[in-house]
Structures are given as structure tokens and as C-alpha cells.
Design an enzyme around this catalytic site. Sequence first.
Site, PDB file in Angstrom:
ATOM      1  N   ASP A   1      27.970  48.262 -31.976  1.00  0.00           N
ATOM      2  CA  ASP A   1      26.514  48.179 -31.858  1.00  0.00           C
ATOM      3  C   ASP A   1      25.961  49.606 -31.913  1.00  0.00           C
ATOM      4  OD1 ASP A   1      24.011  47.164 -31.603  1.00  0.00           O
ATOM      5  OD2 ASP A   1      24.196  46.572 -29.500  1.00  0.00           O
TER       6      ASP A   1
ATOM      7  N   ASP B   1      18.147  49.001 -35.236  1.00  0.00           N
ATOM      8  CA  ASP B   1      16.982  48.159 -35.463  1.00  0.00           C
ATOM      9  C   ASP B   1      16.126  48.091 -34.208  1.00  0.00           C
ATOM     10  OD1 ASP B   1      19.251  46.758 -34.362  1.00  0.00           O
ATOM     11  OD2 ASP B   1      18.084  44.927 -34.502  1.00  0.00           O
TER      12      ASP B   1
ATOM     13  N   ALA C   1      17.894  40.172 -30.539  1.00  0.00           N
ATOM     14  CA  ALA C   1      16.888  39.960 -29.493  1.00  0.00           C
ATOM     15  C   ALA C   1      16.775  38.505 -29.045  1.00  0.00           C
ATOM     16  CB  ALA C   1      15.533  40.487 -29.962  1.00  0.00           C
TER      17      ALA C   1
ATOM     18  N   CYS D   1      41.144  23.787 -14.558  1.00  0.00           N
ATOM     19  CA  CYS D   1      41.627  24.428 -15.777  1.00  0.00           C
ATOM     20  C   CYS D   1      43.134  24.589 -15.669  1.00  0.00           C
ATOM     21  CB  CYS D   1      40.942  25.791 -15.933  1.00  0.00           C
ATOM     22  SG  CYS D   1      41.570  26.825 -17.268  1.00  0.00           S
TER      23      CYS D   1
ATOM     24  N   CYS E   1      44.769  27.119 -17.590  1.00  0.00           N
ATOM     25  CA  CYS E   1      45.134  28.402 -18.184  1.00  0.00           C
ATOM     26  C   CYS E   1      46.170  29.085 -17.286  1.00  0.00           C
ATOM     27  CB  CYS E   1      43.889  29.279 -18.351  1.00  0.00           C
ATOM     28  SG  CYS E   1      43.283  30.024 -16.817  1.00  0.00           S
TER      29      CYS E   1
ATOM     30  N   CYS F   1      44.843  29.798 -13.728  1.00  0.00           N
ATOM     31  CA  CYS F   1      44.581  28.629 -12.895  1.00  0.00           C
ATOM     32  C   CYS F   1      45.853  27.840 -12.599  1.00  0.00           C
ATOM     33  CB  CYS F   1      43.548  27.732 -13.575  1.00  0.00           C
ATOM     34  SG  CYS F   1      41.956  28.564 -13.805  1.00  0.00           S
TER      35      CYS F   1
END
Length: 490
Positions: free
Chosen positions: A90, A125, A193, A276, A278, A281
Site C-alpha cells: 500500500d 490515491d 475507502a 473449531c 484448527c 482449537c
Amino acid sequence: MSAIFEILDKDAGGRIGKLRTPHGVVETPTVMPVINPNIQLISPKEMRSFGAEILITNSYIIYRKEELRTVALEKGLHELLGFDGPIMTDSGSFQLSVYGSVEVTNEEILGFQEKIGSDIIVPLDIPTPPDVHFRRAEEELATTAERLEAARKFIQSKQLLAGPVQGSTYPELREKAASHLKDLNFEVYPLGAVVPLMESYRYAELVDVIAASKKGLSPTSPVHLFGAGHPMMFALAVALGCDLFDSAAYALYAKDGRYITSNGTYHLEKLNYLPCSCPVCFRYTAEELRKAKNKEELLGRHNLYATFAEIRLIKQSIKDGKLLELVEQRCRAHPKLLDGLKRLYTHSAWLEQFDPATKGTYFYCGPESASRPEVLRFGKRLERFSIEGSAIIRTSPVKGEKDYDRILTFKAPFGAFPAEMEEVYPFNAEVPKFPDYEALSTSLSNTIKLMDLNPGAEFTFICEKEFQHPLIEEIGKKAKLVYREAWKKE
């Protein structure tokens, strides 16, 4: 087809694609974890283990900090972060939106990104926020256009250049900006934005912003939704044609003790169970996670796992032709997301251009399903059915139907169609036995249209007693209307 972006599969406005960058090919849709060069909750070199193929960082932060700038210029961005895959940078527009100014020019930050080897360069921008006066949005858009035109001339390397689409909450400005940028041939198109809209759950307006921007761009261009980091809204954005997302949410939410799921966010302090499987977890209970010394890091890891699990599900849904079913499920997680779903289907005529003509079985998920592109497409093609002589319309086979010249099946939300097509998409749809009002409205309207298109035919409509709708009376004016119970007695 773009040499940079290749579309492999499609469903609604969503697609699976391959984005070619100087540091490798990225499969989209995907998320770019945000890497703060100063504070790294999880190291960039670990990101691939979660599913990340591309990262995003802030070149302005690197530019402003001497030790970071020196390493980046001497060794390159990828060496600085310790990541050998694609990295987007960015420009400082985020800081511009927060603080009102930045200490760098457009040309300076473009040149810096090019020198440090960014794979996707973003110009400086003007991120016009929502709800500003139209004149301000128009003036800032003109400034952004000047900077982007200058950037297109400035960057001539193999690195990809992004052309951010601005225009505040004015769809006409977003579409105008996108159309202008399309002619400048940027490689990636971020929608800028929009974070304030997502933070305030203004998903209906977000849908309009995305749709307007997409309508101005080439349908083959990759689109990045800036700042969209929560998985509960990924499916909605992908269905509109967004390909890239960036997420700092995994780290920011972890810092705040928040646990991400595809249906929303929980506060860890209030969790009794971890919903979860994962690695985090699976290893910890909710109580153990709360007491862990590295709780913030563990939460961040879970949040990343949850984020990329949703991306994989979205891709599979596109493959299966089930993306809109997933969107409808996800949008019932929050009333404001439901607003977004309803607004999505106001753009069905536009989405129908990209929706495949054939795909998996259509599943009716609720009143909004009656407005899907495939239902709209059926209504537009009713003139293809030529009906002559006597015709019976029924929801399922009835005694004596073979005495008629044509047998038509009635299925909400579509309407009446030749019975021999019952196993053909989309008429093989899985729908409720008792249609809701919206499904009946669409299907009965289509049936009336079919009758009007075939004035020489004599229609008999076998109506279910559950069909309570004002259009039934209109059907009775154009056909012999018999309720199924009465039909059995004849």
C-alpha cells in the site's frame, strides 16, 4: 483474457482465477494477510502454512522508518519480510485517510515501491470516505485520476500496478472512475475507502459500491476489496466479483481477545467451548487458551486458520456451482448482511451475464432465492416454450394427465415448464414442499406470462390448496383452475 489474470471457473459473479506476478502465480479468490513491518504477531515466513500465497504490507511505514528503508533498498522487500512469494504494498493512502496528510508525494512512493521490488504497486490515491458531499467526492476523484494517470506513465517495469477505484458512496462516480481506469490498463483494481462501510455494517451500500465499480471495469480484470478482512462477508463479495482481500483482522481481533468464525466473532472471555478444529482449537480448551501466556499469538493463528478455511469453502462452492447458496447461508449470520443479500439480488440482471447456464442442483434457501440470476434467466426465456392444444399444469403427476396434449410441471420459484425437463438444470431444483410468498409470486407471474405467450392453448392448472396468493385469481381468468382435492373426486 488478460495475460496477467486467467479465469478458470465461474459461478454468479465469482470466479477462481490465476494472477501472475513477478514472484509467482496466485490462485484467487484469496486473502493477503497484512504484515506490519514494525510488529509481527506471526512471522511472514509462516504464512504459507495457513494458506497464504500473497502478503500485503505498507510501503509508507517502511519508507518513513530509516532502518526498514535501508534494508528494503539494499536487500529488497522480500528479504526484509522473509517471504519469497508475491507481496503487494500500500502507498500510504490509509494514513492519508486517518491523519489527513502524508509526508511523501505520489512519484516518491511509486519510485520507492518499484525500487524495493513490490509485486503489486499502489499509487497514492485519495481515499474519499462515505457520505461526503458529491462535489468533494468528484473533486477528490479528479485528483486521484491525475495521480493514477501519472502512475501508469511512471511504472513501466514488469511489476503490477494497481488502479484504485474511488468515488465515495456514489455509484455513478464509482462506475465512472472504473470506466476511466479500464482504459489505462492497470493490472489490478482495488476498491478503496470501503472500510468505514464494513465497520458500520453498511453492507447494502457496500454491495452497490462493488457492483457499480465492477460494471465500469472489464469482467476479466482482477478486483481487490481493500480492508475486507472478516470471513463472514467474503462469500458475498466474491459473488459480486471480488478476487483479492487483505486482512489485518487476524491480528487486530486477537489483540482485542476476539475469536473469528465464518458466522461472526466471539469474545474469548465469553467462550465455554471452541467451535473449531484448527490446530490451535484442537490443542487447547477455551479456558486453557484464555490462560496461555501467548494467548494473542494463538488467537491470531486461529483467526488465520478460520479465514483461509472460508476461502477454501468459497472456492469449492464455485466449483460445485453452489456459491449463491453459501452466500445466502452466510448472510443470515447478521441482519445487516441480510440487507446486503437483498441488495445483491437487485443486481441479478447484471449477475446473470456471468452466471453459468448449467451447473449443480439449485437449492432454495429462503425468500431471496426467488431473485437469483437463474430464476431471472428462466423468466426471460419463456418465449422458447411453444404450447399448443390442451395443456395441464401440475406440481406432480395426476390421474388423467396423459389425456392432454402437453404436460407441464409447476415448481416454485420458476413456474411452469415441460414435464420432460424435470431432471434438467435448473428444473431439478430442490425446493420446499410449501413455497413461500416470494417463490409463489415469481412462479405464478412466470406462469401467467407463459399463458399470455401461448394464447391458442387451453390450460388446466391443478392448484395445491396451500397456494394462497392473489395471483391465483389471475390464473383462474386464463386457465381452468382446479384444486388437487377436487381433481381427485372428478
